[in-house]
Design an enzyme around this catalytic site. Structure first.
Site, PDB file in Angstrom:
ATOM      1  N   LYS A  12       6.497  -4.429   0.262  1.00  0.00           N
ATOM      2  CA  LYS A  12       5.861  -4.725   1.442  1.00  0.00           C
ATOM      3  C   LYS A  12       6.411  -4.542   2.866  1.00  0.00           C
ATOM      4  O   LYS A  12       5.605  -4.039   3.733  1.00  0.00           O
ATOM      5  CB  LYS A  12       5.282  -6.160   1.393  1.00  0.00           C
ATOM      6  CG  LYS A  12       4.337  -6.724   0.195  1.00  0.00           C
ATOM      7  CD  LYS A  12       4.038  -8.245   0.571  1.00  0.00           C
ATOM      8  CE  LYS A  12       3.335  -8.926  -0.545  1.00  0.00           C
ATOM      9  NZ  LYS A  12       2.911 -10.290  -0.185  1.00  0.00           N
ATOM     10  N   ASP A  69      -0.433 -12.241   1.632  1.00  0.00           N
ATOM     11  CA  ASP A  69      -0.784 -12.430   0.017  1.00  0.00           C
ATOM     12  C   ASP A  69      -1.909 -11.445  -0.484  1.00  0.00           C
ATOM     13  O   ASP A  69      -2.743 -11.166   0.178  1.00  0.00           O
ATOM     14  CB  ASP A  69      -1.333 -13.927   0.009  1.00  0.00           C
ATOM     15  CG  ASP A  69      -0.959 -14.434  -1.429  1.00  0.00           C
ATOM     16  OD1 ASP A  69       0.067 -14.583  -1.702  1.00  0.00           O
ATOM     17  OD2 ASP A  69      -1.709 -14.737  -2.201  1.00  0.00           O
ATOM     18  N   SER A  70      -1.374 -10.989  -1.428  1.00  0.00           N
ATOM     19  CA  SER A  70      -2.011  -9.840  -1.975  1.00  0.00           C
ATOM     20  C   SER A  70      -2.165  -9.772  -3.540  1.00  0.00           C
ATOM     21  O   SER A  70      -1.764 -10.756  -3.947  1.00  0.00           O
ATOM     22  CB  SER A  70      -1.481  -8.215  -1.903  1.00  0.00           C
ATOM     23  OG  SER A  70      -0.935  -8.153  -0.382  1.00  0.00           O
ATOM     24  N   PHE A 153       5.274   0.172  -4.850  1.00  0.00           N
ATOM     25  CA  PHE A 153       5.929  -0.891  -5.630  1.00  0.00           C
ATOM     26  C   PHE A 153       4.800  -1.533  -6.819  1.00  0.00           C
ATOM     27  O   PHE A 153       3.588  -1.101  -6.458  1.00  0.00           O
ATOM     28  CB  PHE A 153       6.559  -1.995  -4.791  1.00  0.00           C
ATOM     29  CG  PHE A 153       5.476  -2.671  -3.837  1.00  0.00           C
ATOM     30  CD1 PHE A 153       5.101  -2.034  -2.554  1.00  0.00           C
ATOM     31  CD2 PHE A 153       4.881  -3.803  -4.016  1.00  0.00           C
ATOM     32  CE1 PHE A 153       4.076  -2.781  -1.658  1.00  0.00           C
ATOM     33  CE2 PHE A 153       3.983  -4.487  -3.480  1.00  0.00           C
ATOM     34  CZ  PHE A 153       3.569  -3.889  -2.329  1.00  0.00           C
ATOM     35  N   TYR A 155       1.952  -2.377  -8.818  1.00  0.00           N
ATOM     36  CA  TYR A 155       1.080  -1.876  -9.510  1.00  0.00           C
ATOM     37  C   TYR A 155       0.636  -0.369  -8.923  1.00  0.00           C
ATOM     38  O   TYR A 155      -0.384   0.307  -9.583  1.00  0.00           O
ATOM     39  CB  TYR A 155      -0.465  -2.667  -9.689  1.00  0.00           C
ATOM     40  CG  TYR A 155      -0.153  -4.038 -10.215  1.00  0.00           C
ATOM     41  CD1 TYR A 155      -0.108  -4.112 -11.719  1.00  0.00           C
ATOM     42  CD2 TYR A 155      -0.210  -4.960  -9.423  1.00  0.00           C
ATOM     43  CE1 TYR A 155      -0.077  -5.498 -12.019  1.00  0.00           C
ATOM     44  CE2 TYR A 155       0.027  -6.497  -9.992  1.00  0.00           C
ATOM     45  CZ  TYR A 155       0.053  -6.503 -11.384  1.00  0.00           C
ATOM     46  OH  TYR A 155       0.232  -7.774 -11.950  1.00  0.00           O
ATOM     47  N   LYS A 176       0.182   5.828   2.453  1.00  0.00           N
ATOM     48  CA  LYS A 176      -0.422   4.767   1.768  1.00  0.00           C
ATOM     49  C   LYS A 176      -0.929   3.966   3.218  1.00  0.00           C
ATOM     50  O   LYS A 176      -1.884   3.186   3.128  1.00  0.00           O
ATOM     51  CB  LYS A 176       0.709   4.159   1.160  1.00  0.00           C
ATOM     52  CG  LYS A 176       0.313   2.851   0.482  1.00  0.00           C
ATOM     53  CD  LYS A 176       1.377   1.978  -0.491  1.00  0.00           C
ATOM     54  CE  LYS A 176       0.695   0.757  -1.215  1.00  0.00           C
ATOM     55  NZ  LYS A 176       1.616  -0.003  -1.731  1.00  0.00           N
TER      56      LYS A 176
HETATM   57  P1  ITT Z   1       5.895 -12.215  -1.186  1.00  0.00           P
HETATM   58  O1  ITT Z   1       5.016 -13.716  -1.511  1.00  0.00           O
HETATM   59  O2  ITT Z   1       7.299 -12.831  -0.838  1.00  0.00           O
HETATM   60  O3  ITT Z   1       5.347 -11.776   0.075  1.00  0.00           O
HETATM   61  P2  ITT Z   1       5.080 -11.047  -3.732  1.00  0.00           P
HETATM   62  O4  ITT Z   1       5.608 -10.079  -4.525  1.00  0.00           O
HETATM   63  O5  ITT Z   1       5.238 -12.339  -4.345  1.00  0.00           O
HETATM   64  O6  ITT Z   1       5.879 -11.313  -2.252  1.00  0.00           O
HETATM   65  P3  ITT Z   1       2.275 -12.022  -3.597  1.00  0.00           P
HETATM   66  O7  ITT Z   1       2.296 -13.097  -3.819  1.00  0.00           O
HETATM   67  O8  ITT Z   1       1.460 -11.292  -2.462  1.00  0.00           O
HETATM   68  O9  ITT Z   1       3.721 -11.077  -3.222  1.00  0.00           O
HETATM   69  O10 ITT Z   1       2.240 -10.855  -4.968  1.00  0.00           O
HETATM   70  C1  ITT Z   1       1.286  -9.946  -4.838  1.00  0.00           C
HETATM   71  C2  ITT Z   1       1.631  -9.075  -6.329  1.00  0.00           C
HETATM   72  O11 ITT Z   1       0.829  -8.277  -6.274  1.00  0.00           O
HETATM   73  C3  ITT Z   1       3.139  -8.266  -6.005  1.00  0.00           C
HETATM   74  O12 ITT Z   1       3.955  -8.747  -6.280  1.00  0.00           O
HETATM   75  C4  ITT Z   1       2.630  -6.636  -6.607  1.00  0.00           C
HETATM   76  O13 ITT Z   1       3.004  -6.783  -7.678  1.00  0.00           O
HETATM   77  C5  ITT Z   1       1.282  -6.647  -6.359  1.00  0.00           C
HETATM   78  N1  ITT Z   1       0.900  -6.025  -5.215  1.00  0.00           N
HETATM   79  C6  ITT Z   1       0.544  -6.407  -3.959  1.00  0.00           C
HETATM   80  N2  ITT Z   1       0.281  -5.250  -2.917  1.00  0.00           N
HETATM   81  C7  ITT Z   1       0.629  -4.152  -3.672  1.00  0.00           C
HETATM   82  C8  ITT Z   1       0.729  -2.988  -3.358  1.00  0.00           C
HETATM   83  O14 ITT Z   1       0.419  -2.640  -2.123  1.00  0.00           O
HETATM   84  N3  ITT Z   1       0.808  -2.037  -4.369  1.00  0.00           N
HETATM   85  C9  ITT Z   1       1.222  -2.335  -5.499  1.00  0.00           C
HETATM   86  N4  ITT Z   1       1.263  -3.714  -5.713  1.00  0.00           N
HETATM   87  C10 ITT Z   1       1.055  -4.728  -5.016  1.00  0.00           C
HETATM   88 NA    NA Z   2       4.648 -14.253  -3.744  1.00  0.00          NA
END
Ligand code: ITT
Ligand code: NA
Length: 199
Positions: A12, A69-70, A153, A155, A176
């Site tokens: 991210k 949050d994604s 990264f 998925y 992207k």
């Molecule tokens: P932060 O909370 O520290 O930002 P995180 O990885 O834990 O980092 P999230 O809580 O938003 O982030 O979890 C989202 C997950 O979804 C993340 O770990 C990825 O596996 C996936 N993800 C989110 N955005 C993505 C993207 O652009 N491409 C691929 N996978 C993604």
């Molecule tokens: Na997270």
């Protein structure tokens, strides 16, 4: 001006760096503040979890903070893993999460492997949590049976975008950032954040 992105995810971080560099704005991430406490994502929605990250880090650092949050919603899995995307396999591990996704979709034909990537962004001003800006972005695609590409990264190697005939992991960060859920959420902020970081 510095914006802190409340993320520990280097993937991210790279995407935000590229977006904000084009605007002449430096970013920092939580990777630059290893002493900060971990924020528990106890919310039941993307927005609640993004708010938890943005508001708490803004309160500690007294700086404007953007949190992301994604997650991935797979139609055949009833929208899972959704807000649990980071720990789908029980562990925050991209390889394990992708293996679990492939396993759960075993035998599901290509046309039923539709999915949506989602991002909610919350922009928080220090000490003014009721003025948070909230935006969302989505992109639709298809979960492949075999990973493709080494960029990105999470998925990304399994998320195929039909319009580009490529997975997210076959795109450069610039490519992207033209089409992703995260990029669309940032577009939905429009120029509001520029005004917002000034005052
Ligand atoms: P932060 O909370 O520290 O930002 P995180 O990885 O834990 O980092 P999230 O809580 O938003 O982030 O979890 C989202 C997950 O979804 C993340 O770990 C990825 O596996 C996936 N993800 C989110 N955005 C993505 C993207 O652009 N491409 C691929 N996978 C993604
Ligand atoms: Na997270």
């Amino acid at each position: 001006q510095t914006i802190v992105i409340a993320t520990k995810n280097p993937g991210k971080a790279r995407e935000f760096e590229s977006v904000f560099a084009a605007e002449g704005i430096q970013i920092k991430t939580l990777l630059d503040y290893p002493e900060l406490p971990n924020i528990d994502e106890t919310g039941s929605t993307f927005e609640e979890n993004a708010r938890l990250k943005a508001d708490q880090i803004a309160a500690i650092l007294h700086l404007p903070v953007l949190a992301d949050d994604s997650g991935l919603m797979v139609d055949e899995l009833g929208g899972r893993p959704g807000i649990y995307s980071a720990r789908f396999s029980g562990d925050h591990n991209d390889a394990g999460n992708n293996a679990k996704l492939l396993y759960e979709l075993t035998g599901v034909p290509a046309e039923k492997r539709t999915a949506t990537f989602h991002t909610t962004l919350v922009f928080a001003k220090p000490d003014r949590p009721d003025e948070d800006l909230v935006v969302e972005g989505n992109v639709k695609g298809q979960i492949l049976g075999i990973p493709r590409g080494d960029n990105g990264f999470g998925y990304d190697p399994l998320f195929y975008v039909p319009e580009l005939d490529a997975t997210m992991a076959q795109l450069t960060v610039e490519q992207k950032n033209k089409i992703s859920h995260r990029a669309k959420a940032i577009e939905n902020l429009e120029d509001k954040w520029k005004e917002w970081i000034k005052d």
